[in-house]
Design an enzyme around this catalytic site. Structure first.
Site, mmCIF file in Angstrom:
data_model
loop_
_atom_site.group_PDB
_atom_site.id
_atom_site.type_symbol
_atom_site.label_atom_id
_atom_site.label_comp_id
_atom_site.label_asym_id
_atom_site.label_seq_id
_atom_site.Cartn_x
_atom_site.Cartn_y
_atom_site.Cartn_z
ATOM 1 C CG ASP B 52 -1.744 1.205 1.390
ATOM 2 O OD1 ASP B 52 -2.687 1.346 0.600
ATOM 3 O OD2 ASP B 52 -1.452 2.030 2.273
ATOM 4 C CD GLU B 124 -3.381 -1.781 -1.318
ATOM 5 O OE1 GLU B 124 -3.593 -0.593 -1.608
ATOM 6 O OE2 GLU B 124 -3.660 -2.274 -0.201
#
Lengths: 228, 228
Positions: B52, B124
């Site tokens: 992320d 992610e």
């Protein structure tokens, strides 16, 4: 004049920029840009946008590698306590960032140089400038020196009063108190100084824009002594 | 068996890992880890935490450099439309990520492989694994190819129906409609297929887990044709 100041700031942070204009850009608060009717992209908010992301990656990588056995929830919590306004403002104060900022007259007069939000944002903008000018590794080193090297203490900061109380209770002995010893400045720009005391003995001293913040600083200073 | 699958996934994304275990780790959903009573840090959430942050930095840098004259507010808005669950899930589908995931039986049976939240998180985590194994530059390239190369279209996606309507109104001519042409699967795992039509002419076709999402996909496909 401004050039000199930028040079001094480069010395302060120990980084020599290829393009010092980038660093200069990081120090332009929106209030100053507005006052001078500069274009919106001339203030430091774009660099803050970038620096925020650099900070997030560097901090996340550090936590991922340091806490190998902790689940994601714990890492997220630790990151939130590191990458937050009061901690970043504290880091900004460590490099006297406030004195290098360009602010509008209004912001300057109402204590903008000492305001957590302004300092924290500018600290991120400086990180953004270092990243663009020197690359991610230099930004990582900067963040390590100014934020992460002291990670345990930094995370402690917000709970400083609680931690200190616990330590002192554990030791038995004199009771802990916080005493306001100074209050200066006009109403809109007050600065409070508080001492943390054990009985009569001063074990920490801190200043802040509110009594609570001054107490936190005092407790934090006391804790640092206890950890030595 | 699992090794073969990981090899196939490496081929799919065109990256050969030094440590394929990292990639394997990125594909372990928490439901699977729970079902097998694995330690919490064995699921893909720590890698997602890291990925992320990588995604945020790469996207921010891209936007900062691409939109030189845009103020911070615009960059933040653009980033939010790129780094969001539906867009990342779309990117995950492009690399068939769902078919490589390890899920609990329950998640698998209720359509977990097609769920936006699971796909987006795993996407992610894969980025996190690439970053750790291959470095930031490799992660940047992966994000560029799979997310940013098509940035204008990706940002368009959510407003696809609005944009398409505007273009078609501008042209005059036949009215635009969305027609449901297929509905398959059991109740908890429905898939809808919708065609965007101009009069009788099919100009786009899309599938989704809801009618709205299928319409969006259809509009998006139609828009891609218009942009050519």
């Amino acid at each position: 004049m401004r050039r000199k100041k930028i040079d001094k700031f480069q010395e302060e942070i120990g980084i020599s920029f290829k393009n010092p204009d980038l660093l200069s850009h990081a120090l332009i608060h929106s209030s100053y840009a507005n006052e001078r009717k500069m274009a919106k992209e001339r203030n430091n908010e774009r660099l803050e946008f970038l620096g925020d992301a650099v900070l997030e990656l560097v901090t996340s990588t550090y936590l991922y590698q340091t806490y190998e056995k902790e689940p994601e929830g714990k890492l997220t919590k630790l990151r939130a306590s590191l990458v937050c306004e009061p901690t970043l403002a504290m880091c900004a104060r460590d490099i006297s960032l406030g004195s290098y900022l360009l602010l509008s007259k209004g912001e300057d007069m109402t204590g903008g140089r000492e305001r957590d939000s302004i300092l924290s944002d500018a600290f991120e903008a400086v990180i953004g400038a270092i990243y663009l000018d020197q690359g991610l590794e230099a930004a990582r080193q900067f963040i390590e020196v100014h934020l992460l090297k002291d990670v345990e203490n930094k995370v402690l900061f917000f709970d400083a009063k609680t931690y200190l109380q616990e330590i002192i209770q554990g030791e038995g002995g004199e009771p802990l108190s916080y005493v306001l010893v100074k209050e200066e400045g006009p109403d809109h720009q007050k600065e409070f100084t508080v001492e943390a005391r054990l009985g009569d003995k001063v074990i920490g001293r801190g200043t802040g824009r509110s009594k609570k913040s001054a107490q936190q600083h005092a407790a934090y200073e006391a804790l640092k002594q206890y950890k030595k």
